[in-house]
Every structure is written in C-alpha cells, then in structure tokens.
Design an enzyme around this catalytic site. Structure first.
Site, mmCIF file in Angstrom:
data_model
loop_
_atom_site.group_PDB
_atom_site.id
_atom_site.type_symbol
_atom_site.label_atom_id
_atom_site.label_comp_id
_atom_site.label_asym_id
_atom_site.label_seq_id
_atom_site.Cartn_x
_atom_site.Cartn_y
_atom_site.Cartn_z
ATOM 1 N N ASN A 184 0.800 -1.215 0.000
ATOM 2 C CA ASN A 184 0.000 0.000 0.000
ATOM 3 C C ASN A 184 0.838 1.273 0.000
ATOM 4 O O ASN A 184 0.340 2.347 -0.325
ATOM 5 C CB ASN A 184 -0.938 0.002 1.208
ATOM 6 C CG ASN A 184 -2.346 -0.392 0.826
ATOM 7 O OD1 ASN A 184 -3.054 0.367 0.167
ATOM 8 N ND2 ASN A 184 -2.729 -1.594 1.190
ATOM 9 N N ASN A 206 -8.101 -8.920 1.559
ATOM 10 C CA ASN A 206 -8.909 -7.780 1.108
ATOM 11 C C ASN A 206 -10.241 -8.205 0.493
ATOM 12 O O ASN A 206 -10.546 -9.388 0.391
ATOM 13 C CB ASN A 206 -8.096 -6.918 0.136
ATOM 14 C CG ASN A 206 -7.725 -7.692 -1.122
ATOM 15 O OD1 ASN A 206 -8.410 -8.640 -1.507
ATOM 16 N ND2 ASN A 206 -6.625 -7.290 -1.757
ATOM 17 N N CYS A 214 -7.325 -0.746 8.642
ATOM 18 C CA CYS A 214 -6.900 -1.565 7.508
ATOM 19 C C CYS A 214 -6.406 -0.559 6.477
ATOM 20 O O CYS A 214 -5.524 0.244 6.805
ATOM 21 C CB CYS A 214 -8.037 -2.434 7.005
ATOM 22 S SG CYS A 214 -9.620 -1.582 6.817
ATOM 23 N N SER A 215 -6.946 -0.532 5.279
ATOM 24 C CA SER A 215 -6.514 0.497 4.343
ATOM 25 C C SER A 215 -7.358 1.754 4.515
ATOM 26 O O SER A 215 -6.865 2.803 4.895
ATOM 27 C CB SER A 215 -6.597 -0.020 2.909
ATOM 28 O OG SER A 215 -5.686 -1.087 2.748
ATOM 29 N N ASP A 258 -13.894 -1.555 5.993
ATOM 30 C CA ASP A 258 -14.286 -2.952 5.781
ATOM 31 C C ASP A 258 -13.786 -3.841 6.923
ATOM 32 O O ASP A 258 -14.513 -4.141 7.848
ATOM 33 C CB ASP A 258 -13.735 -3.466 4.447
ATOM 34 C CG ASP A 258 -14.383 -2.774 3.261
ATOM 35 O OD1 ASP A 258 -15.619 -2.711 3.240
ATOM 36 O OD2 ASP A 258 -13.658 -2.291 2.370
ATOM 37 N N LYS A 302 -19.066 0.935 3.011
ATOM 38 C CA LYS A 302 -19.663 1.344 1.740
ATOM 39 C C LYS A 302 -20.683 0.320 1.248
ATOM 40 O O LYS A 302 -20.437 -0.427 0.288
ATOM 41 C CB LYS A 302 -18.560 1.523 0.701
ATOM 42 C CG LYS A 302 -17.531 2.576 1.120
ATOM 43 C CD LYS A 302 -16.845 3.196 -0.082
ATOM 44 C CE LYS A 302 -15.989 2.212 -0.835
ATOM 45 N NZ LYS A 302 -15.413 2.822 -2.047
#
Lengths: 606, 765
Positions: free
Chosen positions: A287, A312, A373-374, A378, A415
C-alpha cells in the site's frame, strides 16, 4: 409428476413479514396471487413462463413482476411451487439461448442472485416473447442504472416502531460513560468537512484540539482519523478506529499523527499502544506504493504494530463465489470437506474472529488499541464491531445489536452501496464484496458457541441479510452518513429496525441469559467453525426447512406448557381456598412468561 | 493368579525430591498415598514422586504423586489434588486420575536425556531408565508422567508392569473375572459389588425366550416364533440360545439348513415394521451347492410370514459398506488429527485431513445404507435380509440404525439398550476381538461400535428431541467399552461368556450355585459406574415421548405414544407410488433438455440431470412434511449437514474447549425448565386428588442434573464450570508429547509408529 415444492420458508423472511405487518396495519392489499403486496408496490407485468428448477424438471407457471419483487407460481401441478424474490437480490439478468436455439426450454432468461442462488426461466421462442420481460426486469432490478428510484423510496409501509430512532450517537456514548475527563465529543465534522465518510459526532482524546484533528486528518487516508469506538468503563482502555497513515514510498512521517496516537495511549496510562493493522504484512507494504502504509517502529515509539493477516475485499468475493459453486444448486458430495476447505471461506472467518479476539483481549487487559486496515471501513468495521460484541454484553441484546450495526457499520461508512451494488447493473464491479455477510457469519459462529449469550436468534441474522439486498428499507442504502443525509433517507424510507422492532418476538432467542460483565471469547478454531448451512444452503428443497432450531422450538413449547400449568394452578387455587392452597400462595404470578422469571416459582416453599 | 507376579517396590524414598525450581517445588506432606482398590484388585507395582503433566504446552506444571499399577488400572494418587472440580461426575470404578488398563492403547517410555524411546509390549525388557511415560488411550486421552524425581529402578518397574498388565494373555486375565469372582468367595454380602444383572433392570437382555416373545408382541410379528434349538449352543457357536424365526420353518428344517451357513448362523429375525415387513440378518451361505435351494427356502418362509406375502429384498452389506479394517484405519487417522497433531499447525488443513480420514464419509455411508433399507421397509413394504459374510459386524450397525429410524421405542433409553443387547451382544458381535482387549491381533480391532454411536449421534444431533438420552450418555456408553467388567463388551458371543465363566469358576473352585455362569454386571446397570445424580446427565430434557402431556379441564393427561398397528389396506395406498415413477413425463423432458444443458455456462452445468430414483423421491417427500418425532426419522445425508461429534472426539483437547459455552449451556436452561414443569405437574396432580406422590415434589429423584438453586439469579446463568467438554475435562487428560526438550520430529515419528499398529513391535529408537 415430480415437482419442486419450494418450502415456504425459502422465501418467507421477506414474504411472511410483509403479510404480517400488512394485517396488523390493516392496510388495503391487492393480492398478488398468494402474497400480499407491500404498500407502494405496483405490478408491472404478468407473464406465462417456465421456471427451470435446478432440483427438478421445468415447472410451468405465471410470473408477476412488481417494482419490488419477482413472484412465480406454478400452474401445472397441485404441489405448489413458488418463488418470491425481491428484485434487489438480483445481481445479473441475462438472455439465454437465441431465437434459433434448438431444444426445449433453451430460450429464456437467467438471473444471478446475490443470495446464493440463480434462477432460470424459459419462454416460447416465437415472437421475441422474452423481450418485454427482460427489459422490465433489467430496469426494475437496477433502477439506479435507469434513472429510477430504489423501492425503499416508493414504499408506503407504516410500522408501530420507528427504527430510525434506535441509534442516537450521544446517547450511546453516554451509555459508555462518555464524555469524561479523558475523552470528549467533538462536532468538528458537523458538516462533513473534516471527513466526508465519517459521522458528524465523533469522540476524540480530551487533550487533542480540533486543530490537532485537522492536522492528523491530512496524514490519514480519506481523512479517517483515529476516533473512539468503545470505552472500557473499568480500565478506561479504548478501541479506536481509523484508516492507514499516508506514509508512502518515501516513508513520510507526521509529528501530529504520532503525537495524537501517543495522546490516545496516554489517556489511560497504557504503556504501549497496540495498533492492529488488519491486513497481511505484505499488503500493508504494498500500500505504500499508492501513498498508504503503516505505522513504522521509529515514528511510533510507544506503539506496537500487529498485522492480523485478513485479506482484502477481492479475496473475500472470490472465496464466496467458490462457496456458491459447491453449495448451489447441489452440495458437492464427494470430498465435501476438502472442497469446503478449498473455498477458504471458513479460514477467512477464522482470521477475522481471531483478530477480533486479540483486540478484545488486549482491551480487557487494560491496553488501548487502534484498529485500521486500508480505508478503515471494511476489515476495520468487522474487527471493532466483533470485539465490541465480545466485550460489551449490551451489543448482544436485540436493541444493542442494532446500535452496533448503526454505529460501527452504517455510521462509520461501510460502503454498503458499493459493496452490495444496490440497484446497479454493473454486476462485475470490483467494489462489490461480501464483507458484511462475513461479519454476520462471524456473529452466527459466536451465537453457535454461546447459545445463551445473545438475545437475538438466527432468524434475525437471516432477515438482516435478506434486507441487506432487498432495497425495501433504507437502513443499508448508500455508502456513508453524508450521502444518506443528502438523500433524505431517514425521512423518505423506512428503517429495517421498524420491521424488526414491531414484532420482536420472532427474533428473540429463548435461551438468552443476560450476563452483563462477561467477556465472550469464542474459540476461533477450524474445529468449531461451521458452515452456516441454514443460510448458505437454504434453497435446496432436499433440506428440511425449519423455522427455528428444533431445540429452540422445543424450548418455546415447554415455556408455553409451563405457563399453561401455572394458569391452571392459579385457577385451582382460586376455586379452592382450602388449606391445600396455602402452600401455593407464592406462585400467583401465572403470566410470568419470560424465562427470566420462572425461577421465582421454584422458590416457592412447599 | 496375579499374586505370583506381584513385586514390591525396591526403592522408596521418603525424602522430597530436590527442589529444582523454588516456585514449583512440590509440597509433600508426609501422608500415605494408597490406591483405592476394588474387590479382586491388587497392587502390582508402584513408584513414588511421579509427576503427572497436566497442561499441553510444557510439563512444567504438574501434579506430584504416586503412580500405581494394579491388575485393573493405572492409578495416580496426587499429593495435592487439583482445585476441586465439582462438576466432574465421579466414576465409581475409576478415580479422576485413573486409567483402566483395557483403555491403554500404547505404553511409550522415553528417556529424553539419552534421546531414547520405546513402545512397550508385554514381557519386555527396557534397556534405559525412563524419564517419562506416555499412555495413549483408546478413548483419545494422552497421559504423561515424568520420573525426574522418582527412583530410576522403580520407574522402570512400574512402566514394565503397566505394559505387561495392559496386555493380558488370556480373556480370564481381564479384570472382570477377578472382580466378579470375588462375589462367590464366601462373601456374606449378598450383593457384592452391587452386581445385579438383569434383576431390577428394565432393559431386556434378550438372553431368555420371554424377552423375545415380548419383542414379537410389541412389533406385531405374529408370524414369527422363538426358536430354542440352539440351547446349550449345540447348533451354532456364535448364535444366542434363543432367537426368532418364521413360524413356517420347523426346528428340523432349521437344523438341516444350519450347516449351510457360515458358522451355522441360521438367519435371525431382528424386527418387524408395522406393515408386517420383517428385518432379518443372515450370514453367507458357505455351501455353494446348497445356496440357491436354501436361499429360496428361507426367502419363501419370510414371504409367508409377511401378511401381504410381500417379496424379500436382499441387501449385501459387504459389497456396499467399508470393511472393518477400513473403519479402523479411519479411526486411527481421526485420532491422529484430533489429539496427536499439534493444534495450531493442523488448523489450516483440518477439514481436508478430516476428509482424508474418511471417518465422516463412513458415518454417512452407513446412515445412507440404513436409509435405503428403511425405504424398502417403509415404502416398498417388502421384508429385508441383511447379508454379511459372518453377520457379526456391519449387520449390527445397519439393523440398529434401521430400527432407530423406524421405531420410536428404540429411541427411549431402555429401548435403545435393548436394541444393543439384541443386535450386538446377543447376535454375537466380537466385542473381545474388535476392542482388542487382549491386544493380540490388531487386524481384528475395529471401532464398529463407536462408528455406530457416531451414527446415532448424527441422528440425535439432527433430531435431539426424539431421543430420551443425551450425547453424554452416548459418550459414556462408548467409554464403557474400556472398563473390562461388563458382560456387554467382554466377549465375542454369549457362548464364549458362558464357557469362560464356567472355566474360571472351576479353576477358582467357585460354586456358582443357582447361576449358570458368573454373573457379570451389565453395562446397563449404570449404578456400577455412576451415582444416581450423575446418571441424570443421561436424561434428555427435550424428549417428547415422556413429557407429551397437556392439561385438559384441570386434569393432567399424559399421552403415551403407543405403536399404532396400521391397517394394512390403508398402507397399501402407498404402493402404487413406486410404480407411478419412472414411466411418466419428467423423464422425457429431462432427456430432451440435455441438448440445452451442453450450451449452458459452467455454473449451471451442475444441474442434476438424472432422474430422481424412487428412494430419492421417498426421501424428498418425507423431508417436505413436518417431522413427527414419534414416527419415522430420516437423517439429512448431505455431507454439509453431518458434523463432527465434538464431545466425543475433542473433549480432551484444551485448545478446543469453549469455556462457559457449547450446546450444554442451552441444555442447562432446558433442564431447569423441564424440572419446573415436572414440579408443576406434581402440584396439579395433588390438586386432582390423584396425588399418589407424597408432598415432596422436589425430591432427589428429579430427572434433571441441573436444578435451580436457592439463589435465583445465579442459577439462571450457566454455571462457570460448564464448557463444551462438560462433563469431561481436558485438564491433565491430553498431554501431547511436547516440543520442549526433545526434537519434535522424534515425537511425530513416534506417533506414526503408534498409528501403524502392525509395527507396534519392539524396536528402540
């Protein structure tokens, strides 16, 4: 002739509930064959069609399509075959065969659903017979791709309860004991200016100024700064959530971010702040190439970083796809266990659960944690909500669970719109992923291991998942609070919790025993994780569909029997005031229907 | 006979062991540690200052005490017992730290300094002084003892004694004989050891003709009779003295046919379906010349005994089911992955390892075969003959499963126990060989009975309310195989029991008096093993059969489900359904649809193309109706719907234990409620004058283990001691060879040797 009786329960989480509410509200219903249509639901087309049941032969019948659902009923046999499918579950509609295709039933439609099934229909080949139904389905299944509204905005349903009121952020924070001398409520995001995917009300360290927050936001992906999710009343440790730091290839540092994390650590005097990065180590490194990364040792000296190895959204999507391949339409019979293992679905469940266990364990031993996380919407949501479920028994009640979902998932911007693709025709969208389903699966695994610890039952989880796709309620629509606000979701749509809370008895686990202070640690081992067959394999007519687990059902029967006896005893007591009644004087509360109260009767001195 | 072998410990140290670690130093009060002995039990050897490892990770934690080997058990008597674990049900014959010798599968001695390891058999030498003893048990436990502080000689001796006494050379050396024999040695007490076989037991043992008569009556098998030609076992060595045959076959015919069958096993009647169809088991016909003739005669006799003169269906079990070696291999692999492999390392491959053990597959195969037989009886209304070469292994499983599915009586406690008596014990399942009590021939060892229990558990797991008993009962029943005092599991057939007990009696000059043979206790006499209170753990609070009561006009009515004899003409209506199939429409549509199938994309290619068979249809029809728990029960056979029997296979694994969780927590609440309902029933009865029960509704004869206590709020919460292993505890019961101290590979190697039991030989590594 052999027919395919689709057990009523197959479609009932959606069907039954609607008819029940309909009768209660005593609204005028236009009958749609057997099923009462919802207020606001309108019929679009009826058509003779052949349903190609994967478990049997073709079934002739009539399909009705409304702006909410597809309803099929057979006409060729006395054994009823019905389908009741909300259009929202459809992810893809395709034509199969052409006008010149040979063979019977080779010309028709194929529908791929988001809820682990596919449907196939055949039509007559003459005269482009499928054109109208295909176009209508395509339009109504994907209204957003056609400039139309989701059904939730057209529904006229009314409920006794208003589900939009179940979650009041300030009230929930107050329940946790916030604000206090270490943590404050900030309205800095009132107009979504700090972070457009965060809710308006945030809880941050008391010692961090709004200016600090703004500066930290520049160093966190999508400005999702570390904010409080949960506060441990006794040891004052906290769960905070955020997105990855914008470290990048060059290994940038940000003094404000470093100081901010140290303030979080310091709030309860934790010696080392633990940062749980949900990703596998390599992914976190990768990342950096896109400007992200993780908290380096040098920069964050009072913190330890732990990678939780959760994959992911793309990996999870593929895993579920493989799972569908082995359970639908038929269960892979030879080497089932190896096939199941090769989907890796349970292995992912295990990683998510064991990550949450680590978080919960850290916090209950008094150390504050940061989870990311990123982007922090999520895996982060899975971890925070699951660890909160383990730590705080409130979230294990029917109402508390709703608050948990509203707060950690809906409020903090999981999302849903992108992950589910509500009303969107782009079935191959790489943004779609069963992250929320995976979370619900984890919850189910916990309920299996602790059958008395949750106030709600399996049915609630199934109904939540059904309406995750159905688009009948506004609860799971849009990606974040700001989008929901600008679309007036709370005004124009009904909340799923209105449905649930208007008839809670359906969703109550009779075995529930409140234990307020207990931390639940499930065993995240393949030895105990099971495939949730009542969800993933529910369309197979070879499986008996039980409304509830036999044990749960039996328990309810016994409760009823007990009440019957109590009533009888009371009657006898009233009619007979002779000495024999003296030793029964205390058991005069015959309507003690809740399991929690029945012990009082056992106390009766005989 | 044991006295000759008894050796006195040569080394006894009354000094506490050297204190290597101050924190863990054992506090040794000078107190006498004695093993609790049963009648007939003698101490063979013992060692002091032995440490029992109680946690998996290391052998640092442990209990200090004395290790004793008797002719019955390996006993460990700790100096300081563990913190009282009040939940453990106490076994009356075996203490918390005892292992019966029959339960010991393998004795492994280790010297970790010299890096040596040896698997000990009977009468062997040991060239090194063991520092450690590992006992691998048949019930999946692994127990470790350390001898760091024990005298090297006494350690060696006790290990050799355990190895020797766990390999008895003769059935009469099994402890049960001494135990029961004591009864006759001029004891004044009438009920020595409380043995009361048959008497007072509600379970029919099927060792007399009246039990069979009752069974014939119960199932309405009026065209069948009890045959007594095998009294004294003159006809067949492995058949019981009493069994049931078609009335049309005369004793003379049977005697004539007997010689054609393997081991002279004349076909045995098992059970009658309410439609009149019979379930019969039979061995292969050994004489090929006679085969057709005899088969025909038998079949026509069975047909004559059917009220509709329906045909006979022959089900060849050897062809359709795994053989006994396959099943043994599966269990060993299952044991390997459940308790031997390191927990974390085996997680990733758990499902595929489970798959490759094939245990679950076999469970499914047996259930499936039973369902096929049920279909023939239930839907085709024909009689079924189960054919197996010897008719002593696979038939036992299948005939029991069929009856469990069809006959609600078999799902009651006594019905179930009677079923096992009938189809296993009396029919001559070779328990002695299959359990390998003598550790003589590993080829004969096979866990058929455990496989059967697992199949029952699968049914129980799918329909928990249909059974009077619990999974604790099934687990404990499985464990009882390794307590070698019960007639149930000690012998290969009734005749063997009679002969051995006669021989034993005469060699010990025991006067049997009125008894025909030594009176071994039956496992069904549960008081031999457990207190009445602990036995309540067997009672299933969900069971409908007993609690199907309702209140009508102030009176409590109890509905007892009686087996309704169906009217034959009405069940006839079912017949055409089988014929209706096959010739009709669906076939045609399907074949024509095949052309379409080829063009469909991959995800649709799985669509089942072949026509449903009549038995599949029968199953699907059954599943489309609501379940009648007092009627036919069919298991869901999809592999996704069968589970691992965790209580049995994982109870000793500490990592797999769910503290304060597992199904037991719901069971606990159910018990409390059932308990309350029973009490209310009693109160109502008193009101209605029917109060034959005295004014003590809360007697200790309560059927539930869990009771509401005096502190209402505590009693609601599942007690802290509940866990997914309840009532067993993994503490100290699963000590895998640790990674500490010795190279891991060596131990895995050892485990492998243990697996391939043929190489159980003497090599020292």
């Amino acid at each position: 002739m052999a027919s395919a009786p689709i057990a009523p329960y197959n479609s009932s989480p959606l069907g039954i509930s609607s008819s029940q509410n309909a009768s209660r509200e005593s609204l005028k219903m236009e009958p749609l064959a057997d099923v009462a249509v919802l207020p606001g639901e309108e019929r679009v087309i009826d058509k003779e069609i052949i349903y190609i049941c994967p478990f049997n032969s073709a079934v002739k019948g009539k399909v009705s399509i409304t702006n909410y659902r597809l309803y099929f009923k057979n006409t060729d046999s006395e054994t009823p075959v019905t389908l009741n499918v909300p259009l929202g579950v459809i992810s893809r509609v395709e034509k199969m065969g052409g006008a010149s295709s040979r063979g019977e039933n080779s010309y028709g439609l194929e529908i791929t659903c988001k809820d682990m099934r596919n449907l196939r229909f055949a039509l007559k080949q003459e005269g482009h017979s499928r054109r109208d139904i295909f176009e209508i389905l395509f339009k109504y299944a994907f209204p957003l791709s056609h400039g139309m509204q989701l059904f939730a905005f057209l529904s006229q349903e009314k409920y006794e309860e208003n589900g939009w009121n179940v979650y009041e952020p300030l009230e929930e924070y107050r329940r946790q004991g916030l604000p206090n001398s270490e943590w404050r409520v900030t309205f800095i995001n009132k107009n979504y200016e700090l972070c457009d995917t965060y809710p308006t009300i945030l809880v941050v360290p008391y010692k961090a100024t709004d200016e600090d927050l703004r500066r930290v936001a520049t160093f966190r992906s999508r400005c999702r700064i570390p904010v409080l999710s949960w506060f441990h009343k006794e040891n004052h440790a906290v769960i905070t959530r955020c997105s990855q730091p914008l470290v990048g290839m060059s290994g940038k540092r940000n003094k404000d971010d470093e100081r901010y994390l140290d303030i979080i650590r310091d709030a309860n005097g934790t010696i080392k702040l633990t940062i749980y990065d949900a990703r596998p180590n390599v992914n976190a490194v990768a990342n950096k190439a896109t400007g992200g990364g993780y908290e380096g040792d040098d920069a964050y000296q009072n913190a330890e970083l732990v990678f939780l190895d959760i994959h992911n959204i793309h990996v999870m999507r593929e895993s579920l796809k493989k799972l569908k391949d082995i359970v639908y339409p038929n269960v892979e019979e030879s080497h089932w266990l190896s096939s199941l293992e090769s989907t890796h679905w349970l292995e992912h469940i295990k990683l998510v659960l064991s990550g949450a266990i680590q978080v919960a364990d850290k916090v209950s031993s008094g150390n504050s944690v940061v989870v990311h996380c990123s982007d922090g919407w999520d895996r982060t949501a899975q971890l925070t909500s699951l660890s909160m479920l383990m730590l705080d028994s409130y979230y294990r009640t029917l109402g508390g669970f709703q608050v948990l979902l509203e707060k950690e998932w809906i409020g903090f911007g999981h999302k849903f719109a992108s992950r589910i693709g509500h009303g969107d025709k782009n079935h191959a969208d790489q943004d779609r992923s069963p992250i929320f389903l995976q979370f619900i699966d984890c919850v189910w695994q916990m309920t299996k291991q602790f059958p008395t610890a949750f106030e709600f039952n399996e049915r609630l989880l199934v109904v939540i998942l059904d309406h995750l796709y159905s688009c009948r309620f506004g609860t799971f629509l849009y990606n974040c609070e700001s989008a929901r606000e600008s679309n007036n979701v709370r005004v124009k749509t009904v909340s799923l919790w209105s449905l649930i809370n208007s008839d809670t008895s359906l969703y109550i686990n009779p075995f529930y025993t409140p234990e307020s202070s207990r931390v639940l640690y499930p065993v995240a081992s393949m030895r105990h994780l099971e495939l949730w067959v009542t969800y993933y394999i529910r369309w197979n007519p070879r499986i008996q569909h039980q409304q509830q687990s036999p044990v749960e059902q039996r328990y309810k029967e016994l409760l009823a029997l007990r009440d019957q006896y109590l009533k009888k005893l009371e009657e006898l007591q009233l009619s007979d005031s002779t000495p024999s009644s003296t030793h029964l004087t205390n058991s005069s509360a015959p309507n003690a229907a809740t399991p929690n109260q029945h012990i009082t009767h056992l106390q009766t001195p005989f | 006979m044991f006295s000759g072998k008894q050796t006195k410990p040569t080394f006894k140290s009354y000094l506490p062991p050297l204190q290597t670690d101050s924190k863990k130093s054992p506090q040794l009060p000078i107190k006498k540690l004695e093993a609790k002995l049963l009648p007939g039990e003698i101490v063979v050897n013992e060692a002091n200052f032995v440490k029992k490892c109680i946690s998996t990770e290391s052998c640092q934690d442990g209990l200090w005490g004395k290790l004793v080997c008797t002719n019955f058990k390996v006993s460990f008597i700790p100096h300081n017992s563990l913190p009282l674990q009040r939940f453990q049900c106490t076994h009356r014959l075996l203490g918390e730290h005892d292992i019966s010798l029959a339960c010991v599968e393998q004795v492994v001695t280790v010297n970790d300094v010299k890096g040596k390891q040896k698997i000990l058999g009977s009468n062997q030498k040991l060239k090194f002084n063991p520092t450690e003893l590992i006992l691998y048990c048949k019930d999946f436990r692994i127990i470790r003892f350390r001898f760091d502080e024990a005298g090297p000689e006494s350690a060696k001796k006790v290990c050799l004694a355990i190895a020797h006494y766990s390999h008895p050379a003769d059935p009469q050396l099994l402890f049960g004989f001494e135990y029961v024999g004591k009864r006759y040695h001029g004891s004044t007490d009438e009920t020595v050891n409380g043995i009361d076989p048959g008497g007072g037991l509600q379970t029919p043992l099927f060792d007399c003709s009246s039990d069979w008569d009752r069974e014939i009556k119960r199932t309405g098998a009026s065209e069948w009779r009890v045959c007594t030609i095998n009294q004294g076992y003159f006809i067949s060595p492995s058949l019981p003295e009493f069994f049931v045959v078609p009335v049309s076959l005369a004793d003379q015919d049977l005697k004539q046919y007997a010689c054609c069958f393997y081991s002279q096993r004349i076909p045995l009647w098992c059970w009658n379906h309410s439609s009149g169809s019979a379930l019969v088991r039979m061995s292969n016909i050994s004489d090929p010349l006679q085969q057709r003739k005899v088969e025909q005669r038998i079949s026509s006799a069975i047909i004559k005994s059917h009220p509709l003169r329906s045909d006979v269906f022959k089900s060849d079990l050897d062809k359709n089911l795994p053989n006994i070696q396959d099943i043994q291999t599966a269990l060993l692999k299952l044991r390997q992955i459940c308790v031997i492999e390191p927990f974390e390392e085996s997680e990733e491959k758990w499902l595929s390892s489970l798959d490759s053990s094939r245990w679950m597959e076999y469970v499914r195969t047996f259930l499936k075969h039973a369902v096929d037989v049920v279909y023939m009886l239930e839907s085709r209304h024909v009689s079924v003959i189960l054919i197996e070469k010897e008719d002593r292994d696979l038939s036992c499983v299948i005939s029991c499963l069929v009856q469990l599915m069809c006959d609600p009586h078999c799902r009651s406690l006594h019905g179930f126990q009677g079923l096992i008596q009938k189809e296993w014990v009396m029919a001559g399942h070779r328990f002695l060989d299959r359990c390998n009590h003598l550790k003589k021939s590993d080829k004969e060892e096979s866990p058929l009975f455990l496989l059967f229990l697992d199949c029952v558990w699968q049914l129980w797991n799918q329909y928990p309310a249909a059974f009077e008993f619990t999974e604790v009962y099934l687990t404990v029943l499985g464990d009882s195989m390794w307590v070698p005092v019960f007639s149930t599991f000690l012998f290969n057939c009734p005749r063997q029991r009679a002969e051995h007990s006669r021989d034993f009696a005469s060699s010990k000059s025991i006067h049997l008096g009125q008894d025909q043979a030594l009176r071994f206790p039956s496992v069904w006499d549960w008081s031999q093993q457990f207190s009445l209170k602990d036995q309540t753990l067997f009672n299933n609070p969900l069971y409908v059969g007993k609690i199907a009561t309702c209140v009508q006009n102030g009176t409590v009515k109890t509905f007892t489900h009686r087996r309704s004899k169906k009217n034959y003409s009405s069940t006839m209506r079912g017949l055409p359904s089988a014929m209706r199939n096959g010739s009709l429409g669906p076939n045609d549509t399907l074949t024509r649809r095949n052309s379409l199938m080829l063009r469909l994309r991959s995800d649709l290619s799985q669509v089942r193309e072949q026509q449903e068979t009549p038995s599949e249809r029968f199953i699907r029809d059954w599943f489309s109706r609501p379940v009648d728990l007092q009627g036919l029960l069919l298991p869901q056979l999809l592999p996704s719907h069968l589970s691992v029997w965790k209580l049995y296979f994982l109870r000793w694994v500490p990592e797999a234990q769910i503290p304060q969780g597992g199904p037991i927590t719901a069971f606990h609440k159910l018990s409390l409620l059932t308990e309350e309902i029973e009490m209310l029933q009693n109160q109502l009865r008193q009101y209605n004058g029917a109060g034959c029960t005295p004014n003590n509704p809360h007697t200790e004869h309560s059927k539930m283990y869990f009771k509401a206590t005096s502190t209402p709020h505590q009693s609601l919460v599942p007690p802290e001691y509940l866990s997914s292993s309840f009532p067993f505890s993994p503490m100290g019961n699963l000590c895998r060879p640790g990674i500490l101290g010795t190279p891991l590979s060596k131990f895995l190697n050892g485990a492998k040797i243990w697996l391939s039991t043929e190489t159980l030989a003497n090599e020292t590594i």
